[in-house]
Design a protein around this motif. Structure first.
Motif, PDB file in Angstrom:
ATOM      1  N   ILE A   1      -0.237   2.766  35.482  1.00 38.69           N
ATOM      2  CA  ILE A   1       0.356   4.025  35.038  1.00 38.69           C
ATOM      3  C   ILE A   1       0.727   4.863  36.257  1.00 38.69           C
ATOM      4  N   ASP A   2       1.919   5.423  36.219  1.00 36.11           N
ATOM      5  CA  ASP A   2       2.346   6.383  37.233  1.00 36.11           C
ATOM      6  C   ASP A   2       1.899   7.760  36.745  1.00 36.11           C
ATOM      7  N   HIS A   3       0.867   8.306  37.381  1.00 39.08           N
ATOM      8  CA  HIS A   3       0.295   9.559  36.898  1.00 39.08           C
ATOM      9  C   HIS A   3       1.166  10.774  37.190  1.00 39.08           C
ATOM     10  N   LYS A   4       2.293  10.545  37.829  1.00 38.80           N
ATOM     11  CA  LYS A   4       3.211  11.650  38.098  1.00 38.80           C
ATOM     12  C   LYS A   4       4.328  11.732  37.062  1.00 38.80           C
ATOM     13  N   ARG A   5       4.347  10.799  36.108  1.00 34.27           N
ATOM     14  CA  ARG A   5       5.375  10.782  35.067  1.00 34.27           C
ATOM     15  C   ARG A   5       4.725  10.902  33.701  1.00 34.27           C
ATOM     16  N   PRO A   6       5.418  11.457  32.713  1.00 34.65           N
ATOM     17  CA  PRO A   6       4.869  11.525  31.350  1.00 34.65           C
ATOM     18  C   PRO A   6       4.528  10.130  30.844  1.00 34.65           C
ATOM     19  N   LEU A   7       3.401  10.004  30.168  1.00 36.22           N
ATOM     20  CA  LEU A   7       2.980   8.700  29.672  1.00 36.22           C
ATOM     21  C   LEU A   7       3.905   8.176  28.591  1.00 36.22           C
TER      22      LEU A   7
ATOM     23  N   CYS B   1       2.344 -13.444  37.026  1.00 33.30           N
ATOM     24  CA  CYS B   1       3.347 -12.538  37.608  1.00 33.30           C
ATOM     25  C   CYS B   1       2.774 -11.143  37.700  1.00 33.30           C
ATOM     26  N   VAL B   2       2.199 -10.803  38.827  1.00 34.54           N
ATOM     27  CA  VAL B   2       1.546  -9.524  38.978  1.00 34.54           C
ATOM     28  C   VAL B   2       2.543  -8.391  38.887  1.00 34.54           C
ATOM     29  N   GLY B   3       3.761  -8.600  39.354  1.00 32.81           N
ATOM     30  CA  GLY B   3       4.767  -7.559  39.300  1.00 32.81           C
ATOM     31  C   GLY B   3       5.043  -7.076  37.889  1.00 32.81           C
ATOM     32  N   ALA B   4       4.841  -7.942  36.891  1.00 39.48           N
ATOM     33  CA  ALA B   4       5.070  -7.547  35.520  1.00 39.48           C
ATOM     34  C   ALA B   4       4.085  -6.502  35.056  1.00 39.48           C
ATOM     35  N   GLU B   5       3.013  -6.324  35.812  1.00 34.37           N
ATOM     36  CA  GLU B   5       2.016  -5.339  35.444  1.00 34.37           C
ATOM     37  C   GLU B   5       2.235  -4.016  36.179  1.00 34.37           C
ATOM     38  N   GLY B   6       3.321  -3.913  36.870  1.00 33.45           N
ATOM     39  CA  GLY B   6       3.712  -2.617  37.400  1.00 33.45           C
ATOM     40  C   GLY B   6       3.169  -2.269  38.760  1.00 33.45           C
ATOM     41  N   GLU B   7       2.638  -3.255  39.532  1.00 35.23           N
ATOM     42  CA  GLU B   7       2.138  -2.913  40.855  1.00 35.23           C
ATOM     43  C   GLU B   7       2.241  -4.116  41.767  1.00 35.23           C
ATOM     44  N   VAL B   8       2.242  -3.865  43.060  1.00 28.61           N
ATOM     45  CA  VAL B   8       2.242  -4.935  44.046  1.00 28.61           C
ATOM     46  C   VAL B   8       0.803  -5.147  44.476  1.00 28.61           C
ATOM     47  N   ASP B   9       0.265  -6.315  44.196  1.00 30.82           N
ATOM     48  CA  ASP B   9      -1.146  -6.575  44.447  1.00 30.82           C
ATOM     49  C   ASP B   9      -1.287  -7.550  45.610  1.00 30.82           C
TER      50      ASP B   9
ATOM     51  N   GLY C   1      -3.170   0.523  29.674  1.00 24.91           N
ATOM     52  CA  GLY C   1      -2.627   1.243  30.808  1.00 24.91           C
ATOM     53  C   GLY C   1      -3.754   1.792  31.651  1.00 24.91           C
ATOM     54  N   TYR C   2      -3.662   1.614  32.965  1.00 21.33           N
ATOM     55  CA  TYR C   2      -4.747   2.091  33.819  1.00 21.33           C
ATOM     56  C   TYR C   2      -4.221   3.067  34.861  1.00 21.33           C
ATOM     57  N   ALA C   3      -4.976   4.147  35.032  1.00 25.25           N
ATOM     58  CA  ALA C   3      -4.672   5.162  36.041  1.00 25.25           C
ATOM     59  C   ALA C   3      -5.902   5.285  36.925  1.00 25.25           C
ATOM     60  N   LEU C   4      -5.878   4.559  38.033  1.00 27.14           N
ATOM     61  CA  LEU C   4      -7.018   4.483  38.940  1.00 27.14           C
ATOM     62  C   LEU C   4      -6.527   4.678  40.370  1.00 27.14           C
ATOM     63  N   THR C   5      -7.415   5.107  41.238  1.00 24.75           N
ATOM     64  CA  THR C   5      -7.069   5.135  42.657  1.00 24.75           C
ATOM     65  C   THR C   5      -6.864   3.704  43.132  1.00 24.75           C
ATOM     66  N   SER C   6      -6.151   3.527  44.217  1.00 25.80           N
ATOM     67  CA  SER C   6      -5.897   2.169  44.723  1.00 25.80           C
ATOM     68  C   SER C   6      -7.197   1.442  45.046  1.00 25.80           C
ATOM     69  N   LYS C   7      -8.169   2.178  45.581  1.00 27.23           N
ATOM     70  CA  LYS C   7      -9.458   1.575  45.908  1.00 27.23           C
ATOM     71  C   LYS C   7     -10.179   1.117  44.650  1.00 27.23           C
TER      72      LYS C   7
ATOM     73  N   ILE D   1      -4.555   1.254  24.848  1.00 23.97           N
ATOM     74  CA  ILE D   1      -5.706   1.887  25.482  1.00 23.97           C
ATOM     75  C   ILE D   1      -5.268   2.466  26.817  1.00 23.97           C
ATOM     76  N   VAL D   2      -5.738   3.659  27.126  1.00 26.24           N
ATOM     77  CA  VAL D   2      -5.526   4.240  28.451  1.00 26.24           C
ATOM     78  C   VAL D   2      -6.876   4.301  29.151  1.00 26.24           C
ATOM     79  N   LEU D   3      -6.989   3.597  30.263  1.00 31.34           N
ATOM     80  CA  LEU D   3      -8.211   3.504  31.048  1.00 31.34           C
ATOM     81  C   LEU D   3      -7.982   4.294  32.334  1.00 31.34           C
ATOM     82  N   HIS D   4      -8.845   5.273  32.614  1.00 28.99           N
ATOM     83  CA  HIS D   4      -8.545   6.119  33.765  1.00 28.99           C
ATOM     84  C   HIS D   4      -9.823   6.626  34.438  1.00 28.99           C
ATOM     85  N   LYS D   5      -9.644   6.976  35.695  1.00 29.75           N
ATOM     86  CA  LYS D   5     -10.682   7.698  36.437  1.00 29.75           C
ATOM     87  C   LYS D   5      -9.982   8.640  37.414  1.00 29.75           C
ATOM     88  N   LEU D   6      -9.168   9.508  36.861  1.00 29.14           N
ATOM     89  CA  LEU D   6      -8.480  10.523  37.641  1.00 29.14           C
ATOM     90  C   LEU D   6      -8.936  11.889  37.162  1.00 29.14           C
ATOM     91  N   THR D   7      -8.858  12.870  38.039  1.00 32.02           N
ATOM     92  CA  THR D   7      -9.244  14.232  37.679  1.00 32.02           C
ATOM     93  C   THR D   7      -8.079  15.178  37.988  1.00 32.02           C
TER      94      THR D   7
END
Length: 347
Positions: free
Chosen positions: A70-76, A6-14, A40-46, A84-90
């Motif tokens: 992770i929604d990077h526009k909301r408090p974690l 169930c991909v939706g359970a992970e918070g995104e439409v894949d 939790g991952y905060a990555l670009t869609s690509k 673990i928080v895995l990210h590649k955002l600046t």
């Protein structure tokens, strides 16, 4: 308990949900782990698409690892909980969100600290730790090519190159490491056509093969990639202008299965790579990065680090899903605070 696939359970439409479900069909029959490791991952869609492939998702679920977008526009703190928080955002906004979350959740592992990542986003500082390392032992010597940071009028670049004692041809790379485009300048006139800010790096003949050294915690994997061919005196005298190369070491240019001269194709000695990786992990404070290395043509033990990247394209690394999930599980051995399961809805 999370239902298998169930991909939706992970918070995104894949868009690859169907493939992920098929990959996890057998996993659903396996006994569920006592507690999930929530990443939790905060990555670009690509980046998310190239990294979170169905083979990684399926293996992760089997090992009790749950990836949550992770929604990077909301408090974690309004999301999660995360181990673990895995990210590649600046950006300052994202960095502030991470800092606030770490203050209230010090037990959470952040991969990796934004301040440490910033060191690899600027080519002016990127190779500084390698140059100061000056690694030499019985397995070989690791250096960085002579280079020059340029942020001035293009017409003054030839004079700056002469003062710095750099020899043509020169590889020109954008200052911001997000861009993988590079150029090769053969003559002084071509230098005036470059667009600062950039870093100029002496070209080192290396037989047209680059070694991409992937670092995942303590794990090291090396692959060969085709690179720029050697340059001889005839090339220098017969070529003029700026030659641009959008992406030199893309996955399609894999040299692992090519029929290469053994002197060119031989991988760097494992002990040398282990020393280099260990020292750079310590100095940089990073656990997820890669090193682009070349061997000087005609030598066996003289290597140059020409570039580094944070959180590179691990999806191109053979067997990355096993390496990465093992790494995440090794982090989970720490004593996390006891808390409710994410999927139980108790948080």
């Amino acid at each position: 308990m999370v239902s298998g696939g169930c991909v939706g359970a992970e918070g995104e439409v894949d868009p690859e949900a169907a493939a992920a479900v098929a990959a996890e069909r057998d996993v659903a029959l396996a006994p569920a782990p006592a507690r999930e490791l929530v990443v939790g991952y905060a990555l670009t869609s690509k980046k998310a698409k190239s990294f979170l492939q169905p083979k990684l998702r399926g293996l992760a679920r089997k090992k009790g690892i749950l990836f949550v977008a992770i929604d990077h526009k909301r408090p974690l703190s309004d999301q999660g909980p995360f181990d673990i928080v895995l990210h590649k955002l600046t950006g300052k906004g994202w960095q502030q969100l991470l800092e606030e979350y770490k203050e209230t959740h010090p037990e959470v592992t952040v991969l990796d600290p934004p301040g440490a990542i910033a060191h690899l986003l600027d080519r002016q500082s990127m190779l500084q730790e390698v140059s100061e390392l000056d690694l030499t032992d019985r397995y070989g010597k690791v250096r960085v090519p002579k280079q020059l940071f340029v942020n001035t009028d293009p017409l003054s670049i030839p004079a700056a190159v002469t003062r710095a004692g750099l020899s043509l041809p020169l590889v020109a790379k954008p200052l911001v490491a997000k861009s993988h485009e590079l150029s090769l300048a053969y003559d002084p006139t071509s230098l005036t056509k470059l667009e600062p800010p950039l870093v100029l790096q002496e070209f080192v003949n290396h037989g047209g093969v680059m070694f991409k050294v992937y670092i995942v915690g303590d794990a090291i994997r090396v692959v060969r990639r085709f690179s720029l061919p050697n340059v001889d005196e005839g090339d220098i005298s017969n070529n003029a202008g700026v030659f641009r190369f959008p992406r030199v070491s893309c996955a399609a240019a894999s040299a692992d299965d090519a029929d290469l001269d053994p002197c060119v194709a031989e991988l760097p000695p494992r002990p040398l790579l282990e020393i280099l990786a260990r020292e750079l992990r310590r100095r940089l404070g990073l656990r997820l990065f890669n090193i682009d290395m070349i061997r000087q043509h005609g030598t066996r033990d003289r290597f140059y680090v020409i570039d580094m990247n944070y959180f590179p394209g691990y999806g191109k690394m053979p067997g990355y899903e096993h390496v990465f999930t093992d790494f995440l599980l090794s982090l989970s051995q720490k004593e996390y605070k006891r808390r409710p399961s994410y999927s139980s809805g108790e948080w």
